[in-house]
Design an enzyme around this catalytic site. Structure first.
Site, short mmCIF file in Angstrom:
data_model
loop_
_atom_site.label_atom_id
_atom_site.label_comp_id
_atom_site.label_asym_id
_atom_site.label_seq_id
_atom_site.Cartn_x
_atom_site.Cartn_y
_atom_site.Cartn_z
N ASP A 37 -88.52 -52.48 -53.65
CA ASP A 37 -88.81 -51.99 -54.99
C ASP A 37 -88.53 -53.09 -55.98
O ASP A 37 -87.44 -53.67 -55.99
CB ASP A 37 -87.97 -50.75 -55.32
CG ASP A 37 -88.62 -49.92 -56.43
OD1 ASP A 37 -88.67 -50.41 -57.57
OD2 ASP A 37 -89.08 -48.80 -56.14
N TYR A 163 -106.52 -46.34 -62.15
CA TYR A 163 -105.75 -45.67 -61.10
C TYR A 163 -106.67 -44.99 -60.09
O TYR A 163 -106.47 -45.09 -58.88
CB TYR A 163 -104.83 -44.65 -61.77
CG TYR A 163 -103.78 -44.02 -60.89
CD1 TYR A 163 -102.65 -44.73 -60.50
CD2 TYR A 163 -103.91 -42.70 -60.48
CE1 TYR A 163 -101.67 -44.14 -59.71
CE2 TYR A 163 -102.93 -42.09 -59.70
CZ TYR A 163 -101.82 -42.81 -59.31
OH TYR A 163 -100.85 -42.23 -58.53
N LYS A 167 -106.97 -45.97 -56.15
CA LYS A 167 -106.65 -44.99 -55.12
C LYS A 167 -107.85 -44.68 -54.24
O LYS A 167 -107.70 -44.38 -53.05
CB LYS A 167 -106.12 -43.71 -55.78
CG LYS A 167 -104.75 -43.89 -56.44
CD LYS A 167 -103.70 -44.43 -55.48
CE LYS A 167 -102.30 -44.33 -56.03
NZ LYS A 167 -101.28 -44.86 -55.08
N THR A 197 -92.52 -36.56 -60.14
CA THR A 197 -91.86 -37.85 -60.20
C THR A 197 -91.80 -38.32 -61.65
O THR A 197 -92.20 -37.60 -62.56
CB THR A 197 -92.63 -38.88 -59.36
OG1 THR A 197 -93.92 -39.10 -59.98
CG2 THR A 197 -92.86 -38.37 -57.94
#
Length: 330
Positions: A37, A163, A167, A197
């Site tokens: 990360d 995005y 994806k 999230t």
């Protein structure tokens, strides 16, 4: 012995949210894990070691084996190095789970080149970078598991052109790599995950939840059907030897359920014995290829399963049910 005992893994974007849950679950199943990360903000800015190191500490405290990595998947050299870290530490790399991602939402007519490039760089370039490195080792060792996070946004989220494209690209790269690596005993699959999230926290709806409850959606999600950790079980399964026959598939993880998406297939076709005249298409297209066309499904498609009639479901016992589309090809 855990389901993944003796296996080694790299999980990108594993410092928070879905990636964190996956890294912890892999370790709990017996895998040794490099927790990657960068520690960046949701928009991809900044660097912080705390998220990755915190997850490593949690894994080690529970009796597992893990190492942190703070590299950027968008950088080819750094992505290659994080794969090599697994090999150097434990002799091989068995599992790659690519979760790392950022958001820079904007309507297509307002999006800047930098906003486009940044999101494509982390999600799609990031997958290529780690998979490129890992596939070379997996080819030599004749085995491996590659799992990447796509998104329902790939189905047409209107305010996320970067995005959505990234994806959708992950699905294409999944299929290509699955076909290329199958003969080496390597499986490659994609998951469209759901869960509350920090990405959900950043939305207007997330702000509304905070203002009305004093807590962010990600805080309220723990232990519920919105918990990001609900994605991890299917990842552990796909990473195991038991899933050797599952390759080139796309799954949607939502709530306490998993959905297998259909592979693209032809639904209509017109043919002539010579080149078509455009004027012919004006007459024929509306009643053939153009009849009753559907809009792209966008992000709500998973919710529609909840609306299916009860007689379409089969009881599996212990609170589990199974639904199968009546239109699935044999």
């Amino acid at each position: 012995m855990g389901m993944l005992s003796g296996k080694t893994a790299l999980v990108t974007g594993a410092g928070r949210g879905i990636g964190r849950g996956i890294a912890i679950a892999l370790a709990a199943a017996g895998a040794k894990v490099v927790v990657n990360d960068l520690g960046a903000s949701l928009s991809g800015e900044g660097v912080e070691a705390t998220p990755a190191q915190t997850v490593v500490n949690e894994i080690v405290k529970a009796g597992g084996t893990a190492q942190p990595n703070y590299g950027s998947v968008a950088d080819f050299t750094q992505a290659t190095a994080m794969v090599q870290q697994v090999v150097d530490a434990w002799g091989r790399i068995d599992i790659v789970v690519h979760v790392a991602g950022i958001l820079r939402d904007r309507m297509i007519f307002n999006m800047t080149e930098a906003e486009w490039d940044a999101v494509i760089g982390v999600h799609l370039d990031g997958m290529f970078n780690v998979v490129r490195a890992a596939s070379a080792s997996m080819r030599e060792q004749k085995g491996g598991r590659i799992i990447s996070m796509s998104s329902v946004s790939a189905l047409g989220a209107p305010g996320q052109p970067n995005y959505a494209a990234a994806k959708a690209g992950i699905i294409g790269l999944t299929w290509s790599t699955a076909n290329a690596m199958a003969k080496y005993g390597v499986t490659v699959n994609a998951i469209m995950p759901s869960g509350a999230t920090r990405m959900i926290d950043s939305t207007p709806r997330g702000r509304q939840v905070f203002e009305s409850t004093g807590k962010w959606p990600s805080e309220l999600a723990a232990g519920t059907d919105r918990d990001p950790d609900n994605v991890a079980p299917i990842v552990v399964y796909l990473a195991s030897d038991k899933a050797a026959n599952v390759n080139g598939q796309v799954f949607h993880a939502r709530g306490y359920g998993y959905t297998l998406l259909a592979q693209p297939h032809a639904v209509r076709h017109i043919r002539a014995d010579r080149r078509w005249d455009p004027e012919e298409l004006v007459k024929i297209f509306p009643e053939t290829l153009g009849a009753n066309l559907k809009q792209p499904p966008s992000i709500e498609f998973g919710q529609k399963l909840d609306e299916r009639p009860g007689d379409e479901w089969r009881d599996l016992g212990a609170g589990r049910r199974f639904w199968k589309s009546r239109y699935e090809e044999p």
